[in-house]
Design an enzyme around this catalytic site. Structure first.
Site, short mmCIF file in Angstrom:
data_model
loop_
_atom_site.label_atom_id
_atom_site.label_comp_id
_atom_site.label_asym_id
_atom_site.label_seq_id
_atom_site.Cartn_x
_atom_site.Cartn_y
_atom_site.Cartn_z
N LYS B 53 -74.22 76.47 -23.89
CA LYS B 53 -75.49 76.29 -23.18
C LYS B 53 -76.19 74.98 -23.51
O LYS B 53 -77.11 74.58 -22.81
CB LYS B 53 -76.42 77.45 -23.48
CG LYS B 53 -75.92 78.79 -22.96
CD LYS B 53 -75.90 78.83 -21.45
CE LYS B 53 -75.73 80.26 -20.98
NZ LYS B 53 -75.96 80.39 -19.55
N SER B 267 -67.99 87.34 -25.81
CA SER B 267 -67.56 86.70 -24.56
C SER B 267 -66.32 85.85 -24.80
O SER B 267 -65.47 85.71 -23.90
CB SER B 267 -68.69 85.87 -23.95
OG SER B 267 -68.96 84.73 -24.74
#
Lengths: 92, 304
Positions: B53, B267
């Site tokens: 991110k 993830s």
């Protein structure tokens, strides 16, 4: 023992759209089992095959984390509120 | 204005933000042994803020600056499950901006504390409403006060642009053009959409992976059928759509640590598990995006 169980939107498909359910039971496992009788499949969404709270689900009995009070064996006092919430959130 | 990599790099030259991107690409030697395809992991935890991110966070803030949206009293605002919050807080700390993050209450502690350490203010939304509840609360706040600059990672074109102009070209360069597949999870979808724009025209097959259930433990990913659909998401960017079970993701996350020394979040395990399905059937060089590190989950049952 009557308690109120609040559920996340992600479980609506199992509970016929309900996110607040009245249930009964002396332990968390009993309460989950009571809901499962009315909404088959609910138990498996919250507990794993060994009866433990799934790693990606958090359950609170009042303000207390149920894992710290014995998981599915945790006592659920009369009138308390049980909250089932996703432990993770979506956002990559 | 349209950003480019040179412009962004120049804006942050001499700061820690200059270290965002150029993350390592490593081959899975043990878990990937004996398969038809090679599996390579792009380790995004090597970014300064600890996750993929950082890329979108940096580009979205620089875009807002370049568009003249940030005044002295502005507060950048977004809804985030955490990693974007950390990234925005990091970037805003360096760039001197105020930041407010909305995240669901009672999610794992680590991100809240890291974002706060970088100076962010937090608003906690109803935990029962999850990330979509945080989005609705951020939308409400954005309308309530003109000082808020709503970053909106789910709709912001600078999010996929960061991946189109950095992640994609890095993968192409690091593999010498030999990459055949790119595998990543879908959350905001910025990674998949952006990398697809960069690599699909070169013949790379794009694999998008989602959780198989609305109630899941793959942090950062969205179960699209039951979630608010990100405006930037377009199913057509992927050649293959797969789903992943949280328990399978958890098993793979733990294997990655023990067998490859890659300490990641759920993830990362989910994306690798999806890639292994492909590598069993197909030859090629399969690049998998590992979004963050396992440290972010130490307070969760994942590592108990």
């Amino acid at each position: 023992m009557a308690v109120t169980v609040r559920l996340p939107g992600a479980l609506r498909d199992t509970t016929g759209g309900q996110t607040k359910i009245e249930a009964s039971g002396r332990t968390l496992g009993d309460v989950i089992g009571d809901i499962d009788r009315r909404h088959p499949g609910f138990r498996g969404r919250v507990l794993d095959d060994a009866g433990r709270i799934r790693t990606y689900v958090n359950v609170y009995i009042g303000e207390d984390d149920a894992r710290a009070r014995g998981g599915a064996e945790a006592a659920v006092p009369e009138g308390s509120e049980v909250m089932v919430i996703p432990a993770m959130a979506g956002g990559a | 204005m349209t950003l480019n990599a040179g412009f962004v790099r120049e804006r942050v030259r001499g700061t820690i933000l200059e270290r965002i991107g150029d993350t390592p690409l490593v081959r899975l030697q043990r878990i990937g042994a004996g398969l038809r395809g090679e599996v390579w992991a792009k380790i995004e935890s090597a970014n300064p803020g600890g996750s993929v991110k950082d890329r979108a966070g940096l580009w979205m803030v620089i875009a807002a600056e370049a568009e003249g949206r940030i005044r002295q009293d502005s507060v950048l605002l977004d809804a985030t499950s955490g990693n974007t919050g950390v990234a925005l807080a990091l970037v805003c700390a360096v760039r001197g901006h105020n930041v407010r993050l909305v995240m669901p209450d009672r999610v794992s502690l680590e991100r809240k504390r890291i974002a706060t350490a970088f100076g962010a203010r937090l608003t906690l939304s109803d935990p029962l409403e999850g990330t979509d509840g945080a989005i609705r609360e951020a939308q409400r706040l954005a309308k309530s006060d003109s000082r808020f600059v709503y970053v909106d990672q789910y709709s912001n074109p600078a999010n996929p642009l960061a991946h189109e102009l950095t992640t994609g070209p890095e993968i192409w360069s690091q593999t010498g053009g030999a990459v055949t597949h790119f595998v990543a999870g879908v959350g905001t979808s910025g990674t998949v959409v952006g990398v697809s724009r960069a690599l699909r025209p070169k013949g790379v097959r794009i694999v998008a992976v989602q959780p198989d259930d609305a109630l899941h433990g793959i942090e950062g990913w969205k179960h699209m059928p039951s979630a608010i659909r990100p405006a930037i998401w377009d199913e057509r960017v992927a050649d293959v759509h797969m789903t992943m079970d949280t328990d399978d993701a958890t098993v793979m996350t733990r294997r990655l640590a023990k067998e490859e020394g890659i300490f990641t979040g759920p993830s990362g395990g989910a994306a690798i598990a999806a890639a292994l399905r492909i590598a069993k059937e197909q030859t090629g060089r399969i690049v998998v995006l590992i979004a963050d590190g396992g440290e972010r989950y130490l307070s969760t049952p994942l590592w108990e």
